[in-house]
Design an enzyme around this catalytic site. Sequence first.
Site, mmCIF file in Angstrom:
data_model
loop_
_atom_site.group_PDB
_atom_site.id
_atom_site.type_symbol
_atom_site.label_atom_id
_atom_site.label_comp_id
_atom_site.label_asym_id
_atom_site.label_seq_id
_atom_site.Cartn_x
_atom_site.Cartn_y
_atom_site.Cartn_z
ATOM 1 N N GLY A 123 3.015 8.591 -4.480
ATOM 2 C CA GLY A 123 2.786 7.905 -3.202
ATOM 3 C C GLY A 123 4.058 7.905 -2.366
ATOM 4 N N HIS A 124 5.165 7.476 -2.998
ATOM 5 C CA HIS A 124 6.457 7.490 -2.293
ATOM 6 C C HIS A 124 6.828 8.910 -1.882
ATOM 7 C CE1 HIS A 124 7.105 3.957 -5.168
ATOM 8 N NE2 HIS A 124 7.192 3.400 -3.982
ATOM 9 N N ASP A 142 -0.454 -0.081 1.637
ATOM 10 C CA ASP A 142 -0.173 -1.468 2.002
ATOM 11 C C ASP A 142 -0.576 -1.646 3.464
ATOM 12 O OD1 ASP A 142 1.442 -2.491 -0.469
ATOM 13 O OD2 ASP A 142 2.166 -0.480 -0.043
ATOM 14 N N ARG A 173 3.292 -0.702 -9.830
ATOM 15 C CA ARG A 173 2.755 -1.728 -10.739
ATOM 16 C C ARG A 173 1.747 -1.150 -11.728
ATOM 17 N NH1 ARG A 173 3.569 -5.303 -6.039
ATOM 18 N NH2 ARG A 173 5.090 -6.874 -6.676
#
Length: 293
Positions: A37-38, A151, A188
């Site tokens: 994702g990053h 997010d 997470r």
Amino acid sequence: MEIINRRQRMTSVARKIRREQDKTIGLVPTMGALHEGHLSLVREARRMCDVVVVSVFVNPTQFGPGEDFEHYPRDLTKDTALLTDYNVDYIFAPTVEEIYPRGFSTYVNVEGLSEQLEGASRPGHFRGVATVVTILLNTVRPDFAFFGQKDAQQALVIRRLVRDLAFDAEIVILPIVREDSGLAISSRNLYLTNDEQQSAAVIHRALIKAKNAFKEGERSAGRLADLIRTTVEAEPRARLDYVAITDTETLEKVDRIEEKPTLIAVAAYIGKTRLIDNTILNKVKKKDGAAPQ
Ligand code: AMP
């Protein structure tokens, strides 16, 4: 690549790049424990900007009491190796004291967008996010800053922050990167056991079910929310925290979904781990080929 720990050094390096080299700077703010994702954000920053800065900072002010600040995964050695492969120019990895020196007392609060959904479950979370992003934007002064749709509310809060406080940075929001199972990739996820990883895919499955029901004509937000609730709660390891169906810009609750882009945001516990995910109905298609979610 250089790893910078001091705010002052980061400021002066960035100033030099802007003034003397006349290059564009892209900033990718992260809390580390980097994953695909990053890396999707880093890739886009690399494509769009001359110089790429990735910040790695587990920001204490966005964690509430009893949350996982202490245990949040940290592995700067591994992160550095990954970012070297991605040709990143600078890693900005400050200590907590460097960002919040003794006597720190100024916080940024984006009113109205910060209190619902994640803000309701995690009071003070977005005040911490808005404050650290302000510090990062002021330190690096990037031309572009990259964030993930994963997010969704954070992306809205940051867009509003940048608009309201007149930051000279363009905010780029990129699509959610998922595992093959559909599970949205997150640092997470490292907390999940193998069984829990499998169970966690129920969150995305529930979103897809709602999306399909919408495609087949269901327009009641309440019924779509119920569908998500029953799907998630049929998984014994899962417990829904909230499902919210809102306007994508204002986060105001929607009762009937008509033509406007509508956010479905979900937070759920898988075992003890709290995960979030979302999707957009009536998404406005971008011409530049940004992938749908
Ligand atoms: P974090 O390290 O969790 O604070 O995330 C740093 C940035 O990466 C944020 O802008 C996130 O929205 C983004 N991000 C995290 N996970 C994903 C994902 N699965 N897909 C796209 N972006 C993500």
